[in-house]
Design a protein around this motif. Structure first.
Motif, PDB file in Angstrom:
ATOM      1  N   SER A 207       0.926  -1.256   0.128  1.00 12.92           N
ATOM      2  CA  SER A 207      -0.156  -0.259   0.162  1.00 12.92           C
ATOM      3  C   SER A 207       0.946   1.331  -0.116  1.00 12.92           C
ATOM      4  N   THR A 208       2.072   1.120   0.558  1.00 11.46           N
ATOM      5  CA  THR A 208       2.788   2.267   0.739  1.00 11.46           C
ATOM      6  C   THR A 208       3.350   2.582  -0.637  1.00 11.46           C
ATOM      7  N   GLN A 209       3.844   1.688  -1.234  1.00  7.11           N
ATOM      8  CA  GLN A 209       4.426   1.577  -2.598  1.00  7.11           C
ATOM      9  C   GLN A 209       3.248   2.288  -3.586  1.00  7.11           C
ATOM     10  N   ARG A 210       2.308   1.712  -3.304  1.00  7.52           N
ATOM     11  CA  ARG A 210       1.245   2.077  -4.406  1.00  7.52           C
ATOM     12  C   ARG A 210       0.972   3.515  -3.976  1.00  7.52           C
ATOM     13  N   ALA A 211       1.076   3.966  -2.870  1.00  6.59           N
ATOM     14  CA  ALA A 211       0.881   5.443  -2.628  1.00  6.59           C
ATOM     15  C   ALA A 211       1.952   6.324  -3.089  1.00  6.59           C
ATOM     16  N   LEU A 212       2.972   5.918  -3.243  1.00  4.79           N
ATOM     17  CA  LEU A 212       4.102   6.416  -3.743  1.00  4.79           C
ATOM     18  C   LEU A 212       4.101   6.524  -5.338  1.00  4.79           C
ATOM     19  N   LEU A 213       3.535   5.558  -5.989  1.00  7.48           N
ATOM     20  CA  LEU A 213       3.605   5.560  -7.308  1.00  7.48           C
ATOM     21  C   LEU A 213       2.377   6.472  -7.624  1.00  7.48           C
ATOM     22  N   ASP A 214       1.303   6.439  -6.890  1.00 10.43           N
ATOM     23  CA  ASP A 214       0.128   7.368  -7.314  1.00 10.43           C
ATOM     24  C   ASP A 214       0.533   8.732  -7.242  1.00 10.43           C
ATOM     25  N   LEU A 215       1.550   9.258  -6.599  1.00 12.66           N
ATOM     26  CA  LEU A 215       2.319  10.549  -6.861  1.00 12.66           C
ATOM     27  C   LEU A 215       3.006  10.746  -7.799  1.00 12.66           C
ATOM     28  N   GLY A 216       3.145  10.145  -8.724  1.00  7.08           N
ATOM     29  CA  GLY A 216       4.043  10.067  -9.967  1.00  7.08           C
ATOM     30  C   GLY A 216       5.308   9.867  -9.632  1.00  7.08           C
ATOM     31  N   ILE A 217       5.818   9.456  -8.651  1.00  6.35           N
ATOM     32  CA  ILE A 217       7.107   9.130  -8.352  1.00  6.35           C
ATOM     33  C   ILE A 217       7.622   7.702  -9.319  1.00  6.35           C
ATOM     34  N   LYS A 218       8.547   7.623  -9.976  1.00  2.00           N
ATOM     35  CA  LYS A 218       8.819   6.408 -10.850  1.00  2.00           C
ATOM     36  C   LYS A 218       9.327   5.402  -9.943  1.00  2.00           C
ATOM     37  N   ALA A 219       8.837   4.234 -10.166  1.00  2.00           N
ATOM     38  CA  ALA A 219       9.067   2.890  -9.585  1.00  2.00           C
ATOM     39  C   ALA A 219      10.377   2.567  -9.302  1.00  2.00           C
ATOM     40  N   GLU A 220      11.500   2.913 -10.265  1.00  2.00           N
ATOM     41  CA  GLU A 220      12.953   2.722  -9.929  1.00  2.00           C
ATOM     42  C   GLU A 220      13.465   3.722  -8.989  1.00  2.00           C
ATOM     43  N   ALA A 221      12.699   4.736  -8.460  1.00  2.00           N
ATOM     44  CA  ALA A 221      13.158   5.598  -7.546  1.00  2.00           C
ATOM     45  C   ALA A 221      12.553   5.449  -6.041  1.00  2.00           C
ATOM     46  N   ILE A 222      11.711   4.286  -6.068  1.00  2.00           N
ATOM     47  CA  ILE A 222      10.920   3.963  -4.834  1.00  2.00           C
ATOM     48  C   ILE A 222      11.502   2.637  -4.125  1.00  2.00           C
ATOM     49  N   GLU A 223      11.886   2.581  -3.027  1.00  4.94           N
ATOM     50  CA  GLU A 223      12.165   1.402  -2.189  1.00  4.94           C
ATOM     51  C   GLU A 223      11.472   1.249  -1.131  1.00  4.94           C
TER      52      GLU A 223
ATOM     53  N   TYR B 201      10.199   3.253   3.774  1.00  2.00           N
ATOM     54  CA  TYR B 201       9.925   3.444   2.415  1.00  2.00           C
ATOM     55  C   TYR B 201      11.384   4.558   2.119  1.00  2.00           C
ATOM     56  N   ALA B 202      11.614   4.750   0.708  1.00  2.00           N
ATOM     57  CA  ALA B 202      12.498   5.831   0.410  1.00  2.00           C
ATOM     58  C   ALA B 202      12.227   5.863  -0.988  1.00  2.00           C
ATOM     59  N   ALA B 203      12.288   7.240  -1.317  1.00  2.00           N
ATOM     60  CA  ALA B 203      11.882   7.869  -2.658  1.00  2.00           C
ATOM     61  C   ALA B 203      13.103   8.826  -2.812  1.00  2.00           C
ATOM     62  N   ARG B 204      13.865   8.541  -3.951  1.00  4.24           N
ATOM     63  CA  ARG B 204      15.049   9.088  -4.556  1.00  4.24           C
ATOM     64  C   ARG B 204      14.537  10.268  -5.453  1.00  4.24           C
ATOM     65  N   PHE B 205      15.214  11.472  -5.322  1.00  6.57           N
ATOM     66  CA  PHE B 205      14.925  12.650  -6.222  1.00  6.57           C
ATOM     67  C   PHE B 205      16.246  13.280  -6.663  1.00  6.57           C
ATOM     68  N   ALA B 206      16.307  13.976  -7.512  1.00  8.00           N
ATOM     69  CA  ALA B 206      17.699  14.657  -7.772  1.00  8.00           C
ATOM     70  C   ALA B 206      18.733  13.756  -7.959  1.00  8.00           C
ATOM     71  N   GLU B 207      20.036  14.163  -7.925  1.00  5.43           N
ATOM     72  CA  GLU B 207      21.137  13.297  -7.832  1.00  5.43           C
ATOM     73  C   GLU B 207      21.461  12.320  -6.764  1.00  5.43           C
ATOM     74  N   ALA B 208      21.098  13.157  -5.459  1.00  3.73           N
ATOM     75  CA  ALA B 208      21.548  12.191  -4.525  1.00  3.73           C
ATOM     76  C   ALA B 208      20.630  12.497  -3.319  1.00  3.73           C
ATOM     77  N   GLY B 209      19.587  12.873  -3.513  1.00  2.00           N
ATOM     78  CA  GLY B 209      18.294  13.351  -2.568  1.00  2.00           C
ATOM     79  C   GLY B 209      17.362  12.053  -2.309  1.00  2.00           C
ATOM     80  N   CYS B 210      16.972  12.049  -0.758  1.00  2.00           N
ATOM     81  CA  CYS B 210      16.182  10.984  -0.525  1.00  2.00           C
ATOM     82  C   CYS B 210      15.006  11.793   0.220  1.00  2.00           C
TER      83      CYS B 210
END
Length: 177
Positions: free
Chosen positions: A104-120, A139-148
């Motif tokens: 459910s947590t993963q689905r919520a992050l995907l629903d926000l438009g975060i790419k699957a490869e950026a989610i753990e 959970y973790a959502a990666r953004f930019a070059e080195a942000g989480c």
């Protein structure tokens, strides 16, 4: 042999008498102060320690260098905070519904438009001494070059934190004990 006995006896006697002679001159009744106190006398200044921490094991810093995270630029920090502000309400809604499942947590992050490869997303770990992990997701959502944006969802809270990735493992620190 006799010299060794005398040295041992002298050392033992000195140690036994040590507590009796520890008071500074002028601190016992009837003592005369050798020098008059100075009006400008101040407490001794003890320098800050500059060496390794006394309570840390040797090489602690080097051994834990793999955990160090990248520093975020101001722009990346702002981008992370914007992402965190979007993530928090979605995860709060899951928590309010009593849904702490990793899927459910993963689905919520995907629903926000975060790419699957950026989610753990993983389940919670069992606390030491317990067999079963508590309900919840990390959970973790990666953004930019080195942000989480990292955190967890569980019955008592939703945690959302903006941080830098670590060179060795990325956003979520692997389990080690």
């Amino acid at each position: 042999m006799r010299t060794a006995k005398i040295s041992w006896l002298a050392a033992a006697t000195s140690l036994a008498l040590l507590p009796l002679g520890c008071a500074a001159p002028g601190t016992r009744a009837g003592d005369v102060q050798a020098t008059p106190p100075s009006a400008t006398a101040s407490a001794a200044v003890v320098p800050e320690p500059t060496g390794p921490r006394a309570d840390a094991p040797p090489r602690h810093g080097d051994n834990n260098r793999w955990k160090r995270r990248h520093e975020l630029s101001e722009a990346d920090q702002r981008a992370g905070e914007k992402l965190a502000a979007r993530i928090r309400p979605k995860l709060e809604a899951l928590r309010a519904a009593g849904d702490y499942a990793p899927a459910s947590t993963q689905r919520a992050l995907l629903d926000l438009g975060i790419k699957a490869e950026a989610i753990e997303v993983t389940g919670m770990r069992a606390p030491i001494g317990q067999d079963a992990p508590p309900p919840g997701a990390v959970y973790a959502a990666r953004f930019a070059e080195a942000g989480c944006v990292i955190g967890d969802v569980r019955a008592e809270r939703v945690m959302v934190e903006v941080t830098g990735a670590a060179a060795e493992f990325g956003c979520l620190e692997p389990f080690s004990h």
